[in-house]
Motif scaffolding. Sequence first.
Motif, PDB file in Angstrom:
ATOM      1  N   MET A   1      -0.807 -28.333  41.560  1.00 51.87           N
ATOM      2  CA  MET A   1      -0.440 -29.079  40.354  1.00 51.87           C
ATOM      3  C   MET A   1      -0.962 -28.376  39.111  1.00 51.87           C
ATOM      4  O   MET A   1      -2.087 -27.886  39.112  1.00 51.87           O
ATOM      5  CB  MET A   1      -1.042 -30.501  40.427  1.00 51.87           C
ATOM      6  CG  MET A   1      -0.021 -31.584  40.227  1.00 51.87           C
ATOM      7  SD  MET A   1      -0.701 -33.213  40.633  1.00 51.87           S
ATOM      8  CE  MET A   1      -1.630 -33.629  39.184  1.00 51.87           C
ATOM      9  N   ARG A   2      -0.152 -28.324  38.067  1.00 49.41           N
ATOM     10  CA  ARG A   2      -0.557 -27.656  36.821  1.00 49.41           C
ATOM     11  C   ARG A   2      -0.809 -28.693  35.736  1.00 49.41           C
ATOM     12  O   ARG A   2      -0.331 -29.824  35.805  1.00 49.41           O
ATOM     13  CB  ARG A   2       0.558 -26.700  36.340  1.00 49.41           C
ATOM     14  CG  ARG A   2       1.096 -25.765  37.398  1.00 49.41           C
ATOM     15  CD  ARG A   2       0.184 -24.619  37.718  1.00 49.41           C
ATOM     16  NE  ARG A   2       0.130 -23.619  36.644  1.00 49.41           N
ATOM     17  CZ  ARG A   2      -0.729 -22.603  36.645  1.00 49.41           C
ATOM     18  NH1 ARG A   2      -1.625 -22.482  37.621  1.00 49.41           N
ATOM     19  NH2 ARG A   2      -0.722 -21.710  35.668  1.00 49.41           N
ATOM     20  N   MET A   3      -1.559 -28.286  34.714  1.00 50.74           N
ATOM     21  CA  MET A   3      -1.808 -29.186  33.581  1.00 50.74           C
ATOM     22  C   MET A   3      -1.897 -28.381  32.278  1.00 50.74           C
ATOM     23  O   MET A   3      -2.110 -27.177  32.291  1.00 50.74           O
ATOM     24  CB  MET A   3      -3.117 -29.961  33.791  1.00 50.74           C
ATOM     25  CG  MET A   3      -4.353 -29.067  33.787  1.00 50.74           C
ATOM     26  SD  MET A   3      -5.876 -30.034  33.809  1.00 50.74           S
ATOM     27  CE  MET A   3      -7.113 -28.722  33.675  1.00 50.74           C
ATOM     28  N   GLN A   4      -1.793 -29.107  31.181  1.00 50.94           N
ATOM     29  CA  GLN A   4      -1.971 -28.523  29.855  1.00 50.94           C
ATOM     30  C   GLN A   4      -3.461 -28.464  29.529  1.00 50.94           C
ATOM     31  O   GLN A   4      -4.203 -29.395  29.828  1.00 50.94           O
ATOM     32  CB  GLN A   4      -1.310 -29.411  28.788  1.00 50.94           C
ATOM     33  CG  GLN A   4       0.200 -29.344  28.755  1.00 50.94           C
ATOM     34  CD  GLN A   4       0.699 -28.027  28.194  1.00 50.94           C
ATOM     35  OE1 GLN A   4       0.085 -27.432  27.314  1.00 50.94           O
ATOM     36  NE2 GLN A   4       1.820 -27.557  28.735  1.00 50.94           N
ATOM     37  N   GLN A  19      -1.334 -23.315  30.449  1.00 51.14           N
ATOM     38  CA  GLN A  19      -0.971 -24.077  31.650  1.00 51.14           C
ATOM     39  C   GLN A  19      -1.943 -23.622  32.716  1.00 51.14           C
ATOM     40  O   GLN A  19      -1.946 -22.447  33.073  1.00 51.14           O
ATOM     41  CB  GLN A  19       0.449 -23.706  32.099  1.00 51.14           C
ATOM     42  CG  GLN A  19       1.566 -24.422  31.398  1.00 51.14           C
ATOM     43  CD  GLN A  19       1.870 -25.757  32.049  1.00 51.14           C
ATOM     44  OE1 GLN A  19       1.456 -26.015  33.178  1.00 51.14           O
ATOM     45  NE2 GLN A  19       2.585 -26.606  31.342  1.00 51.14           N
ATOM     46  N   VAL A  20      -2.779 -24.494  33.207  1.00 49.68           N
ATOM     47  CA  VAL A  20      -3.750 -24.088  34.233  1.00 49.68           C
ATOM     48  C   VAL A  20      -3.671 -25.046  35.413  1.00 49.68           C
ATOM     49  O   VAL A  20      -3.052 -26.115  35.327  1.00 49.68           O
ATOM     50  CB  VAL A  20      -5.196 -24.068  33.668  1.00 49.68           C
ATOM     51  CG1 VAL A  20      -5.357 -23.003  32.588  1.00 49.68           C
ATOM     52  CG2 VAL A  20      -5.606 -25.430  33.132  1.00 49.68           C
ATOM     53  N   ALA A  21      -4.313 -24.649  36.513  1.00 48.05           N
ATOM     54  CA  ALA A  21      -4.291 -25.496  37.705  1.00 48.05           C
ATOM     55  C   ALA A  21      -5.177 -26.717  37.486  1.00 48.05           C
ATOM     56  O   ALA A  21      -6.249 -26.608  36.884  1.00 48.05           O
ATOM     57  CB  ALA A  21      -4.784 -24.692  38.900  1.00 48.05           C
ATOM     58  N   VAL A  22      -4.742 -27.866  37.970  1.00 50.23           N
ATOM     59  CA  VAL A  22      -5.616 -29.049  37.980  1.00 50.23           C
ATOM     60  C   VAL A  22      -6.753 -28.736  38.940  1.00 50.23           C
ATOM     61  O   VAL A  22      -6.507 -28.276  40.064  1.00 50.23           O
ATOM     62  CB  VAL A  22      -4.823 -30.300  38.445  1.00 50.23           C
ATOM     63  CG1 VAL A  22      -5.756 -31.495  38.622  1.00 50.23           C
ATOM     64  CG2 VAL A  22      -3.723 -30.628  37.453  1.00 50.23           C
ATOM     65  N   THR A  59     -12.272 -23.923  28.593  1.00 50.27           N
ATOM     66  CA  THR A  59     -11.683 -25.080  27.925  1.00 50.27           C
ATOM     67  C   THR A  59     -12.808 -25.820  27.228  1.00 50.27           C
ATOM     68  O   THR A  59     -13.776 -26.219  27.876  1.00 50.27           O
ATOM     69  CB  THR A  59     -10.991 -26.003  28.958  1.00 50.27           C
ATOM     70  OG1 THR A  59     -10.029 -25.230  29.693  1.00 50.27           O
ATOM     71  CG2 THR A  59     -10.300 -27.168  28.284  1.00 50.27           C
ATOM     72  N   GLU A 122      -5.640 -32.123  30.258  1.00 50.19           N
ATOM     73  CA  GLU A 122      -5.147 -33.397  30.805  1.00 50.19           C
ATOM     74  C   GLU A 122      -6.097 -33.962  31.861  1.00 50.19           C
ATOM     75  O   GLU A 122      -6.197 -35.176  32.023  1.00 50.19           O
ATOM     76  CB  GLU A 122      -3.757 -33.189  31.402  1.00 50.19           C
ATOM     77  CG  GLU A 122      -2.689 -32.951  30.350  1.00 50.19           C
ATOM     78  CD  GLU A 122      -1.340 -32.677  30.974  1.00 50.19           C
ATOM     79  OE1 GLU A 122      -0.557 -33.639  31.106  1.00 50.19           O
ATOM     80  OE2 GLU A 122      -1.078 -31.513  31.338  1.00 50.19           O
TER      81      GLU A 122
END
Length: 348
Positions: A1-4, A19-22, A59, A122
């Motif tokens: 799953m990816r997230m912002q 866009q990085v991995a959750v 982040t 996210e």
Amino acid sequence: MRMQAVRLNQIAKPLEQAQVAVPNIGASDVLIRVAACGICHSDEHYRAGISKVDRLPVTLGHEIAGRIEKVGTEIKHVAPGDRVCVHYLAHCETCEFCVRGLEQFCRSGQMIGKHRDGGYAEFIKVPGKNAFVLPGEISFEVGAIMMCSSATALHGLNKTRLKPGESIAIFGFGGLGFSALQLAQAFDCDQVFVVEINTAKIASIETLGAVAIDANKGNPVEQIMDATNGKGVDVSLELIGSAKTMRQAIQCLGRLGRAALVGLTAESMSIFPYTELINKEVEIIGVSDHLAAELSTLIEFAQNSKLHFPPDAFCFVDLDAEQINASLDAFRNSIDHVRTVIRVANDV
Ligand SMILES: [Zn+2]
Ligand SMILES: [Zn+2]
């Protein structure tokens, strides 16, 4: 799953959308769906390279509130769907400081949003013990920002051992001072004096039941001495970070007074040990960060409205690099204490 996520890739450059991995969680972690993340002045220092981050990209974001998405197998105190806010220091629990409950000095402590990925995203993975239940009465934005400046203001007050009926002088009415004033009142202190130079802020001090000391109108120490019939205050809290106001915070104390220095400065300061310290048995106390053990009191004060933030204390941006960079830029010349919060998800 990816997230912002909005990340710092290079020092002294704007943050970038990614866009990085959750993150995958371990047995002692929780995954939080971020609802709100405060944009802090420290984040501007990380971006500018004034305060060094260990690894890039990272982040940013250490003022975080949201809902639990997933819990590790060892986590029992929160469950998916719970509203939580986050203690920003991930600590080891085993070093000589952690075992004494002084985790701000942890040998391997990691600041969330600096040494490990933070809340401009996210989702965030944090150790389960860093997630504190956020009661329904407290909004996500308040839950987020109180985990930094309000928590440090509370730690400062705890370090002064402020007792009911004692008087206090607070130097500086920014984010820390705004919380410190209310928290001092929550401790049932006597008079609160707030020293400030900004006219707009001086007006708002009086509406909160404190005595404004206008530093434009002469030496604040003399003004405080006059207002206390020459006695001085029991406690002072220096939140500005200048040698001049630190000296004043010491000079305005009465006998057995305690001055807590919270503001940061590279300046040195001189005092007269005999008249200002020894004679009065005055104490000067350094204050750094805050402790997880203090957060339940803070959450309780916010839940009972003893610590409150008016709606106009906040402005909101999206999880968007351009908007976040603009907010970080604004710290350079901002003097008001409106806090910018990234609204990542509308009440998730
Ligand atoms: Zn902060
Ligand atoms: Zn430790």
